[in-house]
Design a protein around this motif. Structure first.
Motif, PDB file in Angstrom:
ATOM      1  N   HIS A   1       0.822  -1.213   0.000  1.00 41.92           N
ATOM      2  CA  HIS A   1       0.000   0.000   0.000  1.00 41.92           C
ATOM      3  C   HIS A   1       0.854   1.261   0.000  1.00 41.92           C
ATOM      4  CE1 HIS A   1      -3.925  -1.808   0.045  1.00 41.92           C
ATOM      5  NE2 HIS A   1      -3.451  -2.714   0.897  1.00 41.92           N
ATOM      6  N   VAL A   2       2.030   1.201   0.610  1.00 43.54           N
ATOM      7  CA  VAL A   2       2.931   2.352   0.583  1.00 43.54           C
ATOM      8  C   VAL A   2       3.436   2.594  -0.832  1.00 43.54           C
ATOM      9  CG1 VAL A   2       5.206   3.166   1.329  1.00 43.54           C
ATOM     10  CG2 VAL A   2       3.599   2.307   3.003  1.00 43.54           C
ATOM     11  N   VAL A   3       3.758   1.536  -1.560  1.00 44.15           N
ATOM     12  CA  VAL A   3       4.207   1.699  -2.949  1.00 44.15           C
ATOM     13  C   VAL A   3       3.104   2.352  -3.781  1.00 44.15           C
ATOM     14  CG1 VAL A   3       4.834   0.470  -5.064  1.00 44.15           C
ATOM     15  CG2 VAL A   3       5.911  -0.138  -2.889  1.00 44.15           C
ATOM     16  N   ALA A   4       1.884   1.884  -3.632  1.00 45.13           N
ATOM     17  CA  ALA A   4       0.767   2.489  -4.370  1.00 45.13           C
ATOM     18  C   ALA A   4       0.577   3.942  -3.957  1.00 45.13           C
ATOM     19  CB  ALA A   4      -0.513   1.693  -4.129  1.00 45.13           C
ATOM     20  N   ALA A   5       0.707   4.225  -2.656  1.00 42.96           N
ATOM     21  CA  ALA A   5       0.567   5.596  -2.161  1.00 42.96           C
ATOM     22  C   ALA A   5       1.657   6.494  -2.740  1.00 42.96           C
ATOM     23  CB  ALA A   5       0.615   5.614  -0.639  1.00 42.96           C
ATOM     24  N   MET A   6       2.887   5.982  -2.794  1.00 46.16           N
ATOM     25  CA  MET A   6       3.985   6.772  -3.352  1.00 46.16           C
ATOM     26  C   MET A   6       3.751   7.083  -4.821  1.00 46.16           C
ATOM     27  SD  MET A   6       6.328   7.770  -1.303  1.00 46.16           S
ATOM     28  CE  MET A   6       7.600   8.166  -2.491  1.00 46.16           C
ATOM     29  N   LEU A   7       3.295   6.094  -5.572  1.00 41.77           N
ATOM     30  CA  LEU A   7       3.038   6.321  -6.996  1.00 41.77           C
ATOM     31  C   LEU A   7       1.947   7.374  -7.187  1.00 41.77           C
ATOM     32  CD1 LEU A   7       3.209   2.646  -8.270  1.00 41.77           C
ATOM     33  CD2 LEU A   7       4.846   4.480  -8.745  1.00 41.77           C
ATOM     34  N   SER A   8       0.904   7.293  -6.398  1.00 42.31           N
ATOM     35  CA  SER A   8      -0.175   8.277  -6.506  1.00 42.31           C
ATOM     36  C   SER A   8       0.280   9.652  -6.037  1.00 42.31           C
ATOM     37  CB  SER A   8      -1.390   7.822  -5.689  1.00 42.31           C
ATOM     38  OG  SER A   8      -1.941   6.664  -6.245  1.00 42.31           O
ATOM     39  N   ALA A   9       0.977   9.697  -4.914  1.00 43.75           N
ATOM     40  CA  ALA A   9       1.423  10.974  -4.359  1.00 43.75           C
ATOM     41  C   ALA A   9       2.399  11.684  -5.297  1.00 43.75           C
ATOM     42  CB  ALA A   9       2.065  10.747  -2.994  1.00 43.75           C
ATOM     43  N   ALA A  10       3.207  10.923  -6.017  1.00 42.13           N
ATOM     44  CA  ALA A  10       4.204  11.501  -6.918  1.00 42.13           C
ATOM     45  C   ALA A  10       3.647  11.842  -8.293  1.00 42.13           C
ATOM     46  CB  ALA A  10       5.383  10.543  -7.066  1.00 42.13           C
ATOM     47  N   SER A  11       2.451  11.377  -8.597  1.00 42.66           N
ATOM     48  CA  SER A  11       1.872  11.606  -9.916  1.00 42.66           C
ATOM     49  C   SER A  11       1.216  12.990  -9.985  1.00 42.66           C
ATOM     50  CB  SER A  11       0.820  10.544 -10.231  1.00 42.66           C
ATOM     51  OG  SER A  11       0.193  10.841 -11.460  1.00 42.66           O
ATOM     52  N   PRO A  12       1.607  13.796 -10.962  1.00 43.46           N
ATOM     53  CA  PRO A  12       0.990  15.120 -11.077  1.00 43.46           C
ATOM     54  C   PRO A  12      -0.491  15.064 -11.472  1.00 43.46           C
ATOM     55  CG  PRO A  12       2.478  14.726 -12.915  1.00 43.46           C
ATOM     56  CD  PRO A  12       2.627  13.563 -11.978  1.00 43.46           C
ATOM     57  N   GLY A  13      -0.931  13.943 -12.005  1.00 47.49           N
ATOM     58  CA  GLY A  13      -2.318  13.813 -12.429  1.00 47.49           C
ATOM     59  C   GLY A  13      -3.252  13.294 -11.356  1.00 47.49           C
ATOM     60  N   VAL A  14      -2.716  13.045 -10.161  1.00 45.31           N
ATOM     61  CA  VAL A  14      -3.520  12.487  -9.072  1.00 45.31           C
ATOM     62  C   VAL A  14      -3.518  13.469  -7.911  1.00 45.31           C
ATOM     63  CG1 VAL A  14      -3.758  10.592  -7.421  1.00 45.31           C
ATOM     64  CG2 VAL A  14      -2.993  10.132  -9.751  1.00 45.31           C
TER      65      VAL A  14
END
Length: 67
Positions: free
Chosen positions: A11-24
């Protein structure tokens, strides 16, 4: 597979990907995700780890605007 830190890690990996995405529009910044994980990991407390996993699980499943 697995719970505890393994589940939190997923869940942390998914959170990091979302948090780092400018489109999210994620609820936390990458730095906040890292800090939350580090604190839960350092605590060694299974309830703290599970609570953070549940929080990121909820946030990660709010919906995705990226299609």
């Amino acid at each position: 597979k697995g719970g505890g830190l393994n589940a939190l890690g997923r869940h942390v990996v998914a959170a990091m990907l979302s948090a780092a995405s400018p489109g999210v529009d994620y609820d936390y910044t990458p730095a906040q995700v890292i800090a939350a994980f580090n604190a839960a990991y350092a605590s060694g407390n299974s309830a703290t780890i599970e609570d953070l996993k549940d929080l990121f699980d909820f946030l990660n499943n709010q919906g995705c605007p990226l299609n």
